[in-house]
Design a protein around this motif. Structure first.
Motif, PDB file in Angstrom:
ATOM      1  N   PRO A  15       0.814  -1.067   0.122  1.00  0.00           N
ATOM      2  CA  PRO A  15       0.033  -0.057   0.052  1.00  0.00           C
ATOM      3  C   PRO A  15       0.959   1.141  -0.057  1.00  0.00           C
ATOM      4  O   PRO A  15       0.429   2.181  -0.544  1.00  0.00           O
ATOM      5  N   ALA A  16       1.974   1.104   0.691  1.00  0.00           N
ATOM      6  CA  ALA A  16       2.982   2.530   0.594  1.00  0.00           C
ATOM      7  C   ALA A  16       3.240   2.686  -0.824  1.00  0.00           C
ATOM      8  O   ALA A  16       3.481   3.956  -1.350  1.00  0.00           O
ATOM      9  N   LEU A  17       3.901   1.585  -1.332  1.00  0.00           N
ATOM     10  CA  LEU A  17       4.286   1.705  -2.733  1.00  0.00           C
ATOM     11  C   LEU A  17       2.954   2.190  -3.738  1.00  0.00           C
ATOM     12  O   LEU A  17       3.550   2.972  -4.720  1.00  0.00           O
ATOM     13  N   GLN A  18       1.974   1.688  -3.466  1.00  0.00           N
ATOM     14  CA  GLN A  18       0.812   2.355  -4.364  1.00  0.00           C
ATOM     15  C   GLN A  18       0.561   3.701  -4.148  1.00  0.00           C
ATOM     16  O   GLN A  18       0.472   4.503  -5.097  1.00  0.00           O
ATOM     17  N   LEU A  19       0.467   4.179  -2.906  1.00  0.00           N
ATOM     18  CA  LEU A  19       0.234   5.490  -2.686  1.00  0.00           C
ATOM     19  C   LEU A  19       1.393   6.415  -3.079  1.00  0.00           C
ATOM     20  O   LEU A  19       1.093   7.504  -3.688  1.00  0.00           O
ATOM     21  N   LEU A  20       2.662   6.118  -3.035  1.00  0.00           N
ATOM     22  CA  LEU A  20       3.668   6.978  -3.217  1.00  0.00           C
ATOM     23  C   LEU A  20       3.615   7.142  -4.821  1.00  0.00           C
ATOM     24  O   LEU A  20       3.990   8.270  -5.451  1.00  0.00           O
ATOM     25  N   GLN A  21       3.250   6.110  -5.630  1.00  0.00           N
ATOM     26  CA  GLN A  21       3.127   6.277  -6.998  1.00  0.00           C
ATOM     27  C   GLN A  21       1.934   7.220  -7.315  1.00  0.00           C
ATOM     28  O   GLN A  21       2.005   8.039  -8.289  1.00  0.00           O
ATOM     29  N   ASN A  22       0.743   7.341  -6.727  1.00  0.00           N
ATOM     30  CA  ASN A  22      -0.352   7.973  -6.784  1.00  0.00           C
ATOM     31  C   ASN A  22       0.174   9.475  -6.352  1.00  0.00           C
ATOM     32  O   ASN A  22      -0.509  10.476  -6.866  1.00  0.00           O
ATOM     33  N   LEU A  23       1.171   9.584  -5.553  1.00  0.00           N
ATOM     34  CA  LEU A  23       1.597  10.823  -5.154  1.00  0.00           C
ATOM     35  C   LEU A  23       2.834  11.404  -6.177  1.00  0.00           C
ATOM     36  O   LEU A  23       3.240  12.540  -6.082  1.00  0.00           O
ATOM     37  N   GLY A  24       2.979  10.666  -7.188  1.00  0.00           N
ATOM     38  CA  GLY A  24       3.927  11.082  -8.377  1.00  0.00           C
ATOM     39  C   GLY A  24       5.085  10.355  -8.358  1.00  0.00           C
ATOM     40  O   GLY A  24       6.258  10.879  -9.260  1.00  0.00           O
ATOM     41  N   TYR A  25       5.396   9.452  -7.399  1.00  0.00           N
ATOM     42  CA  TYR A  25       6.955   8.891  -7.579  1.00  0.00           C
ATOM     43  C   TYR A  25       6.871   7.877  -8.627  1.00  0.00           C
ATOM     44  O   TYR A  25       5.857   6.977  -8.683  1.00  0.00           O
ATOM     45  N   THR A  26       7.797   7.531  -9.458  1.00  0.00           N
ATOM     46  CA  THR A  26       7.939   6.561 -10.568  1.00  0.00           C
ATOM     47  C   THR A  26       8.554   5.302  -9.821  1.00  0.00           C
ATOM     48  O   THR A  26       9.751   5.494  -9.108  1.00  0.00           O
ATOM     49  N   TYR A  27       8.065   4.269  -9.915  1.00  0.00           N
ATOM     50  CA  TYR A  27       8.544   3.254  -9.282  1.00  0.00           C
ATOM     51  C   TYR A  27       9.525   2.447 -10.467  1.00  0.00           C
ATOM     52  O   TYR A  27       9.278   2.338 -11.553  1.00  0.00           O
ATOM     53  N   LEU A  28      10.721   2.051  -9.614  1.00  0.00           N
ATOM     54  CA  LEU A  28      11.675   1.445 -10.282  1.00  0.00           C
ATOM     55  C   LEU A  28      11.757   0.040  -9.855  1.00  0.00           C
ATOM     56  O   LEU A  28      11.764  -0.337  -8.544  1.00  0.00           O
ATOM     57  N   THR A  29      11.905  -0.855 -10.832  1.00  0.00           N
ATOM     58  CA  THR A  29      12.095  -2.468 -10.429  1.00  0.00           C
ATOM     59  C   THR A  29      13.314  -2.737  -9.812  1.00  0.00           C
ATOM     60  O   THR A  29      14.349  -1.949 -10.148  1.00  0.00           O
ATOM     61  N   PRO A  30      13.520  -3.661  -9.176  1.00  0.00           N
ATOM     62  CA  PRO A  30      14.665  -3.988  -8.339  1.00  0.00           C
ATOM     63  C   PRO A  30      16.126  -4.054  -9.657  1.00  0.00           C
ATOM     64  O   PRO A  30      16.829  -3.929  -9.586  1.00  0.00           O
ATOM     65  N   ASP A  31      15.607  -4.587 -10.689  1.00  0.00           N
ATOM     66  CA  ASP A  31      16.430  -4.800 -11.954  1.00  0.00           C
ATOM     67  C   ASP A  31      16.964  -3.299 -12.437  1.00  0.00           C
ATOM     68  O   ASP A  31      18.034  -3.104 -12.879  1.00  0.00           O
ATOM     69  N   GLU A  32      16.080  -2.309 -12.690  1.00  0.00           N
ATOM     70  CA  GLU A  32      16.075  -1.134 -13.013  1.00  0.00           C
ATOM     71  C   GLU A  32      17.265  -0.258 -12.181  1.00  0.00           C
ATOM     72  O   GLU A  32      17.856   0.298 -12.386  1.00  0.00           O
ATOM     73  N   LYS A 232      -7.325  16.955   4.448  1.00  0.00           N
ATOM     74  CA  LYS A 232      -8.967  16.561   4.122  1.00  0.00           C
ATOM     75  C   LYS A 232      -9.004  15.224   3.622  1.00  0.00           C
ATOM     76  O   LYS A 232      -8.520  14.695   2.553  1.00  0.00           O
ATOM     77  N   GLU A 233      -9.374  14.397   4.666  1.00  0.00           N
ATOM     78  CA  GLU A 233      -9.308  12.945   4.671  1.00  0.00           C
ATOM     79  C   GLU A 233     -10.110  12.311   3.495  1.00  0.00           C
ATOM     80  O   GLU A 233      -9.628  11.321   2.747  1.00  0.00           O
ATOM     81  N   ALA A 234     -11.196  13.185   3.103  1.00  0.00           N
ATOM     82  CA  ALA A 234     -11.958  12.742   1.704  1.00  0.00           C
ATOM     83  C   ALA A 234     -10.867  12.687   0.457  1.00  0.00           C
ATOM     84  O   ALA A 234     -10.933  11.763  -0.284  1.00  0.00           O
ATOM     85  N   ASP A 235      -9.899  13.609   0.481  1.00  0.00           N
ATOM     86  CA  ASP A 235      -9.138  13.836  -0.699  1.00  0.00           C
ATOM     87  C   ASP A 235      -8.022  12.601  -0.416  1.00  0.00           C
ATOM     88  O   ASP A 235      -7.849  11.961  -1.517  1.00  0.00           O
ATOM     89  N   LEU A 236      -7.619  12.243   0.660  1.00  0.00           N
ATOM     90  CA  LEU A 236      -6.723  11.158   0.635  1.00  0.00           C
ATOM     91  C   LEU A 236      -7.478   9.855   0.579  1.00  0.00           C
ATOM     92  O   LEU A 236      -6.773   8.985   0.036  1.00  0.00           O
ATOM     93  N   GLN A 237      -8.615   9.455   0.927  1.00  0.00           N
ATOM     94  CA  GLN A 237      -9.420   8.591   0.728  1.00  0.00           C
ATOM     95  C   GLN A 237      -9.730   8.315  -0.928  1.00  0.00           C
ATOM     96  O   GLN A 237      -9.464   7.197  -1.380  1.00  0.00           O
ATOM     97  N   LYS A 238      -9.766   9.245  -1.431  1.00  0.00           N
ATOM     98  CA  LYS A 238      -9.840   9.265  -3.004  1.00  0.00           C
ATOM     99  C   LYS A 238      -8.419   8.876  -3.807  1.00  0.00           C
ATOM    100  O   LYS A 238      -8.453   7.962  -4.629  1.00  0.00           O
ATOM    101  N   LEU A 239      -7.577   9.346  -2.970  1.00  0.00           N
ATOM    102  CA  LEU A 239      -6.117   9.207  -3.396  1.00  0.00           C
ATOM    103  C   LEU A 239      -5.607   7.805  -3.368  1.00  0.00           C
ATOM    104  O   LEU A 239      -5.106   6.979  -4.305  1.00  0.00           O
TER     105      LEU A 239
END
Length: 371
Positions: A15-32, A232-239
């Motif tokens: 869930p942390a990785l999912q939220l961080l991507q929705n916050l604008g972070y680009t996920y890098l795979t272990p190989d990358e 605004k918890e509603a905004d975070l809930q949506k995110l």
């Protein structure tokens, strides 16, 4: 929906990785990540990313014209950041790196018949959108004392520089936050991976329903909780319930997390509630807030590195907004009330720093009166 048997700390980590991507972070795979580190587990800076960014937003403005920095000086800036040794210990080294990150480094450039010094900045603090943000999981780093490795659960990079290190724990284990903090402290020891933590600015300990934060070198008793006053918890809930694209899900669940993809796909339909972990990640790791905290709300005090508590942060933010208002050529005043031992001296230092960095306040003067 039946909850699967999660391996280790994935119930917090995914869930942390999912939220961080929705916050604008680009996920890098272990190989990358390994490729960016040139295949060396001792390398913790993503050098190709850093080089591209330094070339992108650094330029020389001279006599009405704009010039790029030479490749040699871009390389010199990378080497200056990369090659700071741990000779003076973790906090002193971290302080040197902090100065480098926040002040930049000067290099001589020859332009026509002129030769002058110009500053290369590692991060564009004033324009967060000019930087790039990446997230990596299970970031394996070689230990200094032997051939073993430590693997922080999540590392956040700004322009390829590891600014935030995160440890995730299952909430159903005994004292999960304490274990996550202990892991951070262990990792920072001389025989651990201090060459990662010498760059770190914010450290997080996550366990779904309880989360704390600190900075490099913080003892266990000073790790703190954060209460976001503008949430605004509603905004975070949506995110948190915004599905990742299929491409992002394919990358995230391609390897170690494949066994729980169906569970998280189903959560997209059913939705999930906001957790304390979500609140801390949203409050401290949103791109603007992360840069703001690092740039304005960290100080080094007699060999100790300190980061603002939430009370100090919001008091300073409110003060800045107040003193920017000018009525009849006079600024607004006010009082910040503290109890004994609540950190008023640190608030004062951070406020002075924030005022000096505020572009709307020209030539500020700070007068300190004590008893």
């Amino acid at each position: 929906m039946q909850t699967p048997s999660f391996i280790e700390d994935h119930i917090s980590q995914i869930p942390a990785l999912q939220l961080l991507q929705n916050l604008g972070y680009t996920y890098l795979t272990p190989d990358e990540v390994l490729k960016e580190r040139q295949g060396k587990l001792s390398n913790v800076i993503l050098e190709d990313i850093l080089e591209r960014q330094l070339m992108k937003f650094n330029e020389i403005n001279f006599k009405g014209k704009v010039y790029p920095f030479s490749p040699a000086n871009i390389r010199g800036a990378i080497d200056a950041l990369k090659n700071i040794t741990m000779f003076d210990g973790l906090i002193t080294t971290n302080s040197k790196i902090y100065d480098l990150l926040t002040l930049g480094k000067s290099f001589e450039e020859a332009i026509g018949n002129d030769r002058k010094s110009f500053t290369i900045n590692y991060i564009d603090w004033e324009n967060p959108e000019n930087n790039v943000y990446h997230v990596a999981e299970e970031f394996e780093v070689s230990r200094t004392a032997n051939d073993k490795k430590y693997r922080p659960d999540i590392v956040l990079f700004v322009n390829g520089i590891p600014l935030c290190v995160i440890e995730c724990k299952r909430s159903d284990m005994k004292a999960p936050i304490e274990q996550a903090i202990s892991q951070h402290i262990r990792n920072q020891q001389e025989d651990g991976i201090p060459h990662l933590y010498k760059y770190s600015q914010i450290l997080l300990a996550l366990a779904t329903n309880k989360s704390q934060y600190a900075t490099t070198g913080t003892p266990k008793k000073f790790w703190a909780t954060w209460k976001e006053q503008k949430l605004k918890e509603a905004d975070l809930q949506k995110l948190i319930n915004t599905p990742l694209s299929e491409d992002k899900k394919d990358r995230l669940f391609a390897d170690r997390f494949k066994y729980v993809r169906k569970y998280f796909d189903n959560l997209e339909t059913e939705g999930r509630l906001v957790t304390e972990q979500d609140k801390l990640l949203y409050a401290l790791c949103s791109k603007d807030r992360l840069l703001e905290l690092v740039y304005k709300y960290i100080v080094f005090d007699s060999g100790i590195k300190k980061i603002a508590r939430y009370q100090q942060y919001f008091a300073i933010q409110d003060t800045l907004e107040r003193i920017k208002v000018i009525i009849e050529d006079r600024r607004q005043g006010g009082v910040i009330w503290h109890t004994q031992g609540s950190g008023k001296s640190l608030t004062m230092v951070m406020l002075a720093k924030a005022i000096s960095l505020e572009p709307q306040i020209i030539d500020p003067k700070v007068i300190i009166v004590t008893d």
